[in-house]
Design a protein around this motif. Structure first.
Motif, PDB file in Angstrom:
ATOM      1  N   PHE A  95       0.860  -1.174   0.000  1.00 24.42           N
ATOM      2  CA  PHE A  95       0.000   0.000   0.000  1.00 24.42           C
ATOM      3  C   PHE A  95       0.900   1.227   0.000  1.00 24.42           C
ATOM      4  O   PHE A  95       1.853   1.306   0.783  1.00 24.42           O
ATOM      5  CB  PHE A  95      -0.910   0.014   1.219  1.00 24.42           C
ATOM      6  CG  PHE A  95      -2.063  -0.944   1.134  1.00 24.42           C
ATOM      7  CD1 PHE A  95      -2.186  -1.836   0.082  1.00 24.42           C
ATOM      8  CD2 PHE A  95      -3.048  -0.948   2.109  1.00 24.42           C
ATOM      9  CE1 PHE A  95      -3.252  -2.715  -0.007  1.00 24.42           C
ATOM     10  CE2 PHE A  95      -4.120  -1.825   2.043  1.00 24.42           C
ATOM     11  CZ  PHE A  95      -4.226  -2.709   0.982  1.00 24.42           C
ATOM     12  N   THR A 138      -1.940   0.631  -4.759  1.00 20.32           N
ATOM     13  CA  THR A 138      -1.189  -0.581  -4.461  1.00 20.32           C
ATOM     14  C   THR A 138      -0.095  -0.702  -5.522  1.00 20.32           C
ATOM     15  O   THR A 138      -0.348  -0.482  -6.718  1.00 20.32           O
ATOM     16  CB  THR A 138      -2.065  -1.839  -4.486  1.00 20.32           C
ATOM     17  OG1 THR A 138      -2.731  -1.940  -5.754  1.00 20.32           O
ATOM     18  CG2 THR A 138      -3.096  -1.798  -3.373  1.00 20.32           C
ATOM     19  N   ILE A 140      -6.823   0.840  -4.214  1.00 22.13           N
ATOM     20  CA  ILE A 140      -6.919   0.307  -2.842  1.00 22.13           C
ATOM     21  C   ILE A 140      -8.224  -0.476  -2.714  1.00 22.13           C
ATOM     22  O   ILE A 140      -9.297   0.033  -3.047  1.00 22.13           O
ATOM     23  CB  ILE A 140      -6.893   1.451  -1.808  1.00 22.13           C
ATOM     24  CG1 ILE A 140      -5.585   2.234  -1.902  1.00 22.13           C
ATOM     25  CG2 ILE A 140      -7.107   0.905  -0.403  1.00 22.13           C
ATOM     26  CD1 ILE A 140      -4.361   1.476  -1.455  1.00 22.13           C
ATOM     27  N   MET A 193     -10.265  -1.032   3.066  1.00 21.59           N
ATOM     28  CA  MET A 193      -8.898  -0.934   3.560  1.00 21.59           C
ATOM     29  C   MET A 193      -8.541   0.523   3.844  1.00 21.59           C
ATOM     30  O   MET A 193      -9.014   1.442   3.174  1.00 21.59           O
ATOM     31  CB  MET A 193      -7.915  -1.519   2.550  1.00 21.59           C
ATOM     32  CG  MET A 193      -8.197  -2.960   2.179  1.00 21.59           C
ATOM     33  SD  MET A 193      -8.122  -4.087   3.593  1.00 21.59           S
ATOM     34  CE  MET A 193      -6.369  -4.043   3.964  1.00 21.59           C
ATOM     35  N   ASP A 194      -7.730   0.728   4.870  1.00 20.27           N
ATOM     36  CA  ASP A 194      -7.284   2.081   5.191  1.00 20.27           C
ATOM     37  C   ASP A 194      -6.405   2.626   4.068  1.00 20.27           C
ATOM     38  O   ASP A 194      -5.536   1.918   3.544  1.00 20.27           O
ATOM     39  CB  ASP A 194      -6.485   2.085   6.502  1.00 20.27           C
ATOM     40  CG  ASP A 194      -7.368   1.796   7.715  1.00 20.27           C
ATOM     41  OD1 ASP A 194      -8.586   2.036   7.632  1.00 20.27           O
ATOM     42  OD2 ASP A 194      -6.812   1.334   8.734  1.00 20.27           O
ATOM     43  N   LYS A 195      -6.640   3.860   3.714  1.00 22.53           N
ATOM     44  CA  LYS A 195      -5.866   4.500   2.648  1.00 22.53           C
ATOM     45  C   LYS A 195      -4.707   5.282   3.261  1.00 22.53           C
ATOM     46  O   LYS A 195      -4.917   6.155   4.100  1.00 22.53           O
ATOM     47  CB  LYS A 195      -6.755   5.443   1.839  1.00 22.53           C
ATOM     48  CG  LYS A 195      -7.903   4.733   1.133  1.00 22.53           C
ATOM     49  CD  LYS A 195      -8.772   5.707   0.385  1.00 22.53           C
ATOM     50  CE  LYS A 195      -9.921   5.002  -0.321  1.00 22.53           C
ATOM     51  NZ  LYS A 195     -10.794   5.945  -1.050  1.00 22.53           N
ATOM     52  N   ASP A 239     -12.248   0.391  -4.580  1.00 21.94           N
ATOM     53  CA  ASP A 239     -13.070   1.487  -4.072  1.00 21.94           C
ATOM     54  C   ASP A 239     -13.958   2.024  -5.185  1.00 21.94           C
ATOM     55  O   ASP A 239     -13.548   2.129  -6.341  1.00 21.94           O
ATOM     56  CB  ASP A 239     -12.134   2.596  -3.529  1.00 21.94           C
ATOM     57  CG  ASP A 239     -12.898   3.599  -2.703  1.00 21.94           C
ATOM     58  OD1 ASP A 239     -13.594   4.430  -3.302  1.00 21.94           O
ATOM     59  OD2 ASP A 239     -12.778   3.548  -1.460  1.00 21.94           O
TER      60      ASP A 239
END
Length: 208
Positions: A23, A121, A143, A147-149, A203
């Motif tokens: 990430f 990613t 992403i 999931m946390d960005k 997303d």
């Protein structure tokens, strides 16, 4: 002045980023100007840009110019020809990153400064040459949902003709490359015409 990519028809000293998928977040967009390139024995001049990403989960340590110990996210970058032509690597990577093809209107001019601060990613590979390990950004993606960005630490950097004040913030090798460009100060490509310088698992929002 925007750094605009179009479809006109036509390394560092840090510890290598580990191989695999990471990430990341884009923290640097640099206009390298026109650079002399060589491919399969043929030389040409291409307008190039450099994109860099931070990988917050991978931490590195280094010493600054004053000898002070520093710590921060690992970084990795990739140089592109400033083109959104059908076979251009920039177009391929950006469409994979955003999870959506460019529209005809976007292909007429896309400001790559929009990439600053956008999470991604990255798939990183290694190659060995002359006893050194080189890291490569093999592919880009969005992403996944939920999931946390990651966000950029210590801000982002844009360098072009209208943001020349950031020049001294660039790594030495980038400053040297910019200084050595062909026809410094000219940022338009010949023939480009007048212009200023999903996948369901991703997303829902196109990030740029």
């Amino acid at each position: 002045m925007a750094i605009v990519a179009t479809d006109t028809g036509g390394g560092g000293d840090f510890t290598p980023v580990p191989m695999g998928t990471h990430f990341a977040v884009c923290d640097m967009v640099v206009d390298l100007g026109k650079q002399r390139t060589s491919y399969q024995g043929e030389e040409s001049v291409k307008h190039q840009i450099y994109l860099r990403w931070q990988i917050p989960a991978e931490r590195v340590e280094w010493k600054d110019g004053d000898g002070n110990q520093k710590e921060g996210p690992a970084v990795i970058g990739k140089t592109y020809t400033l083109s959104l032509g059908e076979k251009a690597n920039l177009r391929k990577d950006l469409q994979a990153w955003r999870g959506k093809s460019f529209t005809e209107e976007e292909l007429r001019g896309f400001d790559v400064a929009k990439l600053l601060g956008v999470p991604a990613t990255l798939t990183v590979t290694h190659t060995e040459k002359n006893g050194r390990t080189y890291t490569n950004v093999a592919s880009l993606g969005g992403i996944p949902k939920g999931m946390d960005k990651p966000s950029a630490e210590n801000g982002v950097t844009l360098y072009d003709n209208d943001n020349a004040g950031t020049f001294e913030n660039l790594p030495k090798w980038l400053r040297e490359k910019i200084t050595a460009q062909i026809d410094p100060g000219k940022v338009e490509d010949e023939g480009a015409g007048p212009r200023p310088f999903a996948d369901d698992d991703l997303d829902d929002d196109v990030p740029f």
